[in-house]
Motif scaffolding. Sequence first.
Motif, PDB file in Angstrom:
ATOM      1  N   PHE A  90     -13.474  -9.129 -27.281  1.00 43.26           N
ATOM      2  CA  PHE A  90     -12.561  -9.476 -26.181  1.00 43.26           C
ATOM      3  C   PHE A  90     -13.391  -9.783 -24.951  1.00 43.26           C
ATOM      4  N   GLY A  91     -12.729 -10.267 -23.918  1.00 44.60           N
ATOM      5  CA  GLY A  91     -13.426 -10.608 -22.681  1.00 44.60           C
ATOM      6  C   GLY A  91     -14.168 -11.929 -22.812  1.00 44.60           C
ATOM      7  N   GLN A  92     -14.935 -12.243 -21.812  1.00 48.23           N
ATOM      8  CA  GLN A  92     -15.672 -13.508 -21.801  1.00 48.23           C
ATOM      9  C   GLN A  92     -16.606 -13.583 -23.008  1.00 48.23           C
ATOM     10  N   GLY A  93     -16.424 -14.622 -23.811  1.00 49.86           N
ATOM     11  CA  GLY A  93     -17.230 -14.815 -25.017  1.00 49.86           C
ATOM     12  C   GLY A  93     -16.820 -13.931 -26.181  1.00 49.86           C
ATOM     13  N   GLY A  94     -15.847 -13.085 -25.987  1.00 53.69           N
ATOM     14  CA  GLY A  94     -15.425 -12.145 -27.035  1.00 53.69           C
ATOM     15  C   GLY A  94     -14.310 -12.689 -27.887  1.00 53.69           C
ATOM     16  N   ASP A  95     -14.657 -13.593 -28.773  1.00 46.53           N
ATOM     17  CA  ASP A  95     -13.628 -14.255 -29.573  1.00 46.53           C
ATOM     18  C   ASP A  95     -13.812 -14.056 -31.076  1.00 46.53           C
ATOM     19  N   ASN A  96     -14.575 -13.064 -31.481  1.00 45.31           N
ATOM     20  CA  ASN A  96     -14.883 -12.890 -32.901  1.00 45.31           C
ATOM     21  C   ASN A  96     -13.726 -12.372 -33.747  1.00 45.31           C
ATOM     22  N   LEU A  97     -12.671 -11.890 -33.119  1.00 42.10           N
ATOM     23  CA  LEU A  97     -11.475 -11.493 -33.870  1.00 42.10           C
ATOM     24  C   LEU A  97     -10.334 -12.480 -33.681  1.00 42.10           C
ATOM     25  N   GLN A  98     -10.532 -13.436 -32.811  1.00 38.06           N
ATOM     26  CA  GLN A  98      -9.475 -14.394 -32.496  1.00 38.06           C
ATOM     27  C   GLN A  98      -9.005 -15.118 -33.754  1.00 38.06           C
ATOM     28  N   GLY A  99      -7.713 -15.005 -34.032  1.00 36.51           N
ATOM     29  CA  GLY A  99      -7.105 -15.665 -35.180  1.00 36.51           C
ATOM     30  C   GLY A  99      -7.368 -14.995 -36.514  1.00 36.51           C
ATOM     31  N   ARG A 100      -8.220 -14.002 -36.561  1.00 40.37           N
ATOM     32  CA  ARG A 100      -8.544 -13.294 -37.809  1.00 40.37           C
ATOM     33  C   ARG A 100      -7.377 -12.378 -38.165  1.00 40.37           C
ATOM     34  N   LYS A 101      -6.938 -12.448 -39.414  1.00 42.96           N
ATOM     35  CA  LYS A 101      -5.858 -11.568 -39.853  1.00 42.96           C
ATOM     36  C   LYS A 101      -6.371 -10.137 -39.921  1.00 42.96           C
ATOM     37  N   LEU A 102      -5.608  -9.239 -39.312  1.00 44.83           N
ATOM     38  CA  LEU A 102      -5.958  -7.825 -39.286  1.00 44.83           C
ATOM     39  C   LEU A 102      -4.742  -7.030 -39.729  1.00 44.83           C
ATOM     40  N   ALA A 103      -4.954  -6.111 -40.667  1.00 45.78           N
ATOM     41  CA  ALA A 103      -3.856  -5.286 -41.166  1.00 45.78           C
ATOM     42  C   ALA A 103      -4.368  -3.886 -41.450  1.00 45.78           C
ATOM     43  N   LEU A 104      -3.430  -2.986 -41.702  1.00 49.92           N
ATOM     44  CA  LEU A 104      -3.743  -1.593 -41.989  1.00 49.92           C
ATOM     45  C   LEU A 104      -3.206  -1.219 -43.362  1.00 49.92           C
TER      46      LEU A 104
END
Length: 175
Positions: A90-104
């Motif tokens: 998250f934050g500036q440059g923090g896009d490594n989870l953006q759009g990635r499917k996450l579930a539990l």
Amino acid sequence: MKTLVVIAHPNIETSVVNNRWVEELKKHPEQYTIHEIYKVYPDGKIDVEREQKLVESHGNLIFQFPIFWFNCPPLLKQWMDDVLAHGWAFGQGGDNLQGRKLALAVSAGIRNEDYSDNGRYQFTLEQILVPFKTTALYCKADYRSFFAFYGAEYEPSKSEIEQSAHDYLEFLKAL
């Protein structure tokens, strides 16, 4: 891309439900990477760079754990605090989870009816797991809810456990 399943069970060998789920996942190594953080980090010292690269090399991200005091086991919380860092998740440059499917995928010791507005704990499991959904939204991940097994403390039958393993895989395939 393969799905990374972060297993956060402090005693997986003694687990009935989570251990069975891991066995089922192991039958499909081309689809799932099983990452047992309590085995990898028994000292609790997380290699953040290694973990971030592992997440980056996979598509979907699943957190599998037993409910501990209406939350996750402590090492998973630490993993999230350390790995989901500013500038990476998250934050500036923090896009490594953006759009990635996450579930539990969670196992709950108590019964489903206890997790209800009128139940013993007056909250649904969905309500209890809101911090995970909020984390996913904050990191712009695509939160896909959770798969749950209820009543693990009540000696579930072998057929119930087997059915849950099958249903868990179906849940993952539907992501």
